[in-house]
Each structure stands twice: as structure tokens, then as C-alpha cells.
Design a protein around this motif. Structure first.
Motif, short mmCIF file in Angstrom:
data_model
loop_
_atom_site.label_atom_id
_atom_site.label_comp_id
_atom_site.label_asym_id
_atom_site.label_seq_id
_atom_site.Cartn_x
_atom_site.Cartn_y
_atom_site.Cartn_z
N THR A 7 0.80 -1.22 0.00
CA THR A 7 0.00 0.00 0.00
C THR A 7 0.84 1.28 0.00
O THR A 7 0.35 2.33 -0.39
N SER A 8 2.07 1.21 0.45
CA SER A 8 2.89 2.41 0.55
C SER A 8 3.76 2.64 -0.69
O SER A 8 4.15 3.77 -0.95
N TYR A 145 -8.55 6.32 -6.32
CA TYR A 145 -8.65 5.98 -4.90
C TYR A 145 -7.36 6.34 -4.17
O TYR A 145 -7.39 6.96 -3.09
N LEU A 146 -6.20 5.97 -4.75
CA LEU A 146 -4.93 6.30 -4.12
C LEU A 146 -4.73 7.81 -4.03
O LEU A 146 -4.21 8.33 -3.04
N SER A 148 -7.12 10.06 -3.84
CA SER A 148 -8.00 10.59 -2.79
C SER A 148 -7.44 10.28 -1.40
O SER A 148 -7.55 11.10 -0.49
N GLN A 149 -6.80 9.09 -1.25
CA GLN A 149 -6.19 8.75 0.03
C GLN A 149 -5.01 9.67 0.34
O GLN A 149 -4.83 10.09 1.49
N GLU A 150 -4.22 10.00 -0.69
CA GLU A 150 -3.10 10.92 -0.49
C GLU A 150 -3.60 12.30 -0.09
O GLU A 150 -3.03 12.95 0.79
N LYS A 152 -6.39 12.91 1.39
CA LYS A 152 -6.92 12.79 2.75
C LYS A 152 -5.77 12.82 3.76
O LYS A 152 -5.88 13.48 4.81
N GLU A 153 -4.67 12.11 3.45
CA GLU A 153 -3.51 12.11 4.35
C GLU A 153 -2.91 13.51 4.47
O GLU A 153 -2.52 13.93 5.56
#
Length: 365
Positions: A7-8, A145-146, A148-150, A152-153
Motif C-alpha cells: 500500500t505504501s 482511490y490512491l 484521494s487517500q493521499e 486525505k492524508e
């Protein structure tokens, strides 16, 4: 460990999903062949991996195309996805057909006899197009998705930094009047040639300022440590007010090891000195209490000054920067799981009651 690496690391994730996805397609295709008929020959065991690798190669071309048009308007991207998937499917099917009929020539005869070679190729190209289209949809879906996660982070990190900055701002708002009054008192002692006491005040002021600056407002200290710092501050003020300032500490033994924000009570005590002691001819008394009740740590600062005009235990407008800062700091640290309430000390004065969750210092093994 493997999941975290997957995931990273985007590159590692891409190639892992590529390998898993195309292996899954080959295995599913092979099961379909077994279900509908017999496997053409023993060469099929290397034919499927080969065409899977070729298909993977075309998806790499699609990946480069999608990267280049990532910033384009959405309509152009949708059109590019369909056209790119269709062309990639045609090219992939052409490679599959050329290899298949060379490796398995006997499979070509039924179509040649009926003049349906074109139908076989067209039917395979449609299925190849759907494979490429599904791959494209998964690529964009995972990438969005990735992304949006970035975002969000980054947002959470920015909020955390703002949270820390807010706490530090509230924590470091030491009243300049305290420094001014202390330095003025030291100057007076020097003029009176009371050098020993002046040196003692300078030492105490230095230790107090070092404590206030060295302690991270994001970290908590024990009640015992906080009371030591508070006594250090009050020792300085005792030189100024002498017998006019009376102090009472009442700290339960089981509360001494409880954790609390550093220098949380100092601005409250400073507020009491400013309004209850400095303005009274005979001075006054300040009482500091700490105890544990249930799962909470209860703290209080009470004085016998003139008090405030309270409305339902709340601070009236303009009622003091120190009190407001303390309340805001508690909200930043504990949210709704805290309570800050003002009440009247009988027969007169102000009492500040604080309730925070009970936490203990964890000892390293």
C-alpha cells in the motif's frame, strides 16, 4: 509487512496487481477451455502465459497513454479510454490469433471450411476489448482511490499541524505583565542592595522559563511535575507580594501520577493573582486542588477575590485571556471529553473546576 509495502509503494503495488490480475485471467481462461472442451494440445501450458505477457505489454502502453492525458478534461479521457482499450484489444487479439493458429493449426480448419475466419477474429477482438476496458477501469479506479487517500492524508497532516500550532500558540501565551513585574521587582531589589534575593528571583525566573519552553505542549506531564512548576512560579510571586499572598495545595496521593497538560494551571493562578491578590490591600488566598474521581482527574483553582459576574458557570465577555486560552486548549486536546466550569467561591471569589480523562504515565519495560 507485505501489506504495508504493497500500500505504501505505488510501483510495487502496480506490478503486484499486474501479476495477480493477468495470472487470474489466464487461470480463468484455462478453466473455461476445460469446461467447454478439451485442451488443444500440451503446448497450451505455455501459450496462455505467453499471451498474458503480451496483454500485459499492451496495458503498459495504455498506462503510458493514460499518464500523458491525466490532466485532460474528463470527456477526452473517457473517449481515450474506449478508443485505447479497443485498439489495444484489436492488437492483442491479432497477436493471439497469429500465435494460436501457428501453434494449433488444426483449430483453424473448421473456420476455413465455413469461411468464418473473420467471425472468429471479430468475436475474440470483442472479448479482448472488454478485458482491456476492465483493466482501464480498474487502473483509473485504483489511481483515483490512491489519489484521494493521499489528499486525505495531506489534509489530516495539515489539520494535525494546525492543531499543534494552535496548542503551541495557546501554550506560549505567557502574560507579558508577569515578566515585566518580575523584572521590575528584581530591579527594585538590586536598587535596595538586596542582591541575594534578587539573585534568587533571577534563578527562579530562569528555571521557570526553561521549564515553560522545554516542555512540548503536545506532551503531558504528571500532576506532581506540574505542581513543582507551579510552586516555582508562585515562589517568584511570593517575593513580590510576601505575606499578602497565601497559598494552599491539596493534591491527593493517587492524583500525583496522573497526566495533565503542562502549565495548564499557571495562567489560571496568574489570573487570580492579577484580579484577587494585586488589587486587594490585604492580599488574599489561592487554593490549588487535584484529586481522582472515577475515571477522571479533577483540578481546581480557587481564590477569595472579588470574583466575576458569572452566568451559568460561563465566562462573561472580556473575562480574561488566560481563562479563555485554558478553555480553548482543553478543547483542542480532549474535544468534548472535558469540562471547564467557573463558580463562585463562598463567600466571595472565583473557583475554576476542570475535569479531564484520567491518564497514567506508562513505564518503559
Amino acid at each position: 509487512m507485505l501489506l504495508h509495502q504493497l500500500t505504501s509503494n505505488k510501483r510495487y503495488m502496480f506490478w503486484t496487481l499486474q501479476a495477480v490480475g493477468w495470472s487470474g485471467w489466464a487461470f480463468t481462461f484455462y478453466l473455461g477451455v476445460l469446461f467447454w472442451g478439451k485442451v488443444p494440445s500440451e503446448n497450451y501450458h505455455w501459450y496462455l502465459p505467453l499471451i498474458s505477457l503480451i496483454g500485459m505489454g499492451f496495458t503498459l502502453i495504455l498506462r503510458a497513454l493514460y499518464r500523458a492525458m491525466w490532466e485532460m478534461p474528463i470527456v477526452r479521457r473517457v473517449v481515450a479510454i474506449f478508443i485505447g482499450s479497443y485498439l489495444a484489444g484489436l492488437a492483442w487479439m491479432a497477436c493471439r490469433g497469429a500465435i494460436f493458429y501457428r501453434v494449433f493449426p488444426e483449430q483453424r480448419k473448421p473456420y476455413e471450411q465455413h469461411g468464418m475466419e473473420w467471425y472468429s477474429y471479430f468475436d475474440g477482438a470483442i472479448s479482448a476489448f472488454w478485458v482491456m476496458l476492465v483493466w482501464s477501469a480498474l487502473y483509473f479506479g485504483i489511481k483515483y482511490y490512491l489519489q484521494s487517500q493521499e489528499e486525505k492524508e495531506r489534509w489530516l497532516k495539515a489539520m494535525s499541524m494546525a492543531h499543534q500550532a494552535q496548542l503551541k500558540m495557546l501554550r506560549y501565551q505567557l502574560n507579558p505583565h508577569f515578566l515585566f513585574n518580575t523584572l521590575n521587582a528584581i530591579s527594585t531589589l538590586i536598587l535596595d542592595q538586596n542582591n541575594d534575593l534578587a539573585n534568587t528571583m533571577v534563578t527562579r525566573l530562569s528555571r521557570f522559563l526553561r521549564y515553560s519552553l522545554d516542555n512540548d505542549p503536545m506532551q503531558k506531564v504528571t500532576v506532581a511535575q506540574e505542581m513543582d512548576a507551579l510552586r516555582l512560579y508562585l515562589d517568584i510571586e511570593k517575593v513580590r507580594f510576601e505575606e499578602r499572598l497565601q497559598l494552599h495545595f491539596d493534591v491527593d496521593d493517587n492524583a500525583e501520577t496522573a497526566l495533565m497538560p503542562s502549565l495548564l494551571l499557571q495562567p489560571l493562578v496568574e489570573n487570580s493573582i492579577k484580579y484577587a491578590i494585586a488589587n486587594a490591600i490585604n492580599g488574599g488566598t489561592i487554593a490549588i486542588n487535584a484529586k481522582v474521581f472515577g475515571g477522571d482527574l479533577l483540578l481546581s483553582v480557587a481564590d477569595d477575590g472579588p470574583g466575576l459576574d458569572l452566568r451559568n458557570g460561563r465566562l462573561p465577555k472580556g473575562g480574561g485571556v488566560g481563562l479563555t486560552n485554558c478553555r480553548e486548549r482543553l478543547k483542542e486536546l480532549y474535544g468534548q471529553d472535558q469540562n471547564f466550569r467557573l463558580s463562585t467561591t463562598e463567600p466571595h471569589g472565583l473557583t475554576i473546576n476542570i475535569r479531564i480523562p484520567l491518564e497514567r504515565e506508562t513505564k518503559a519495560a
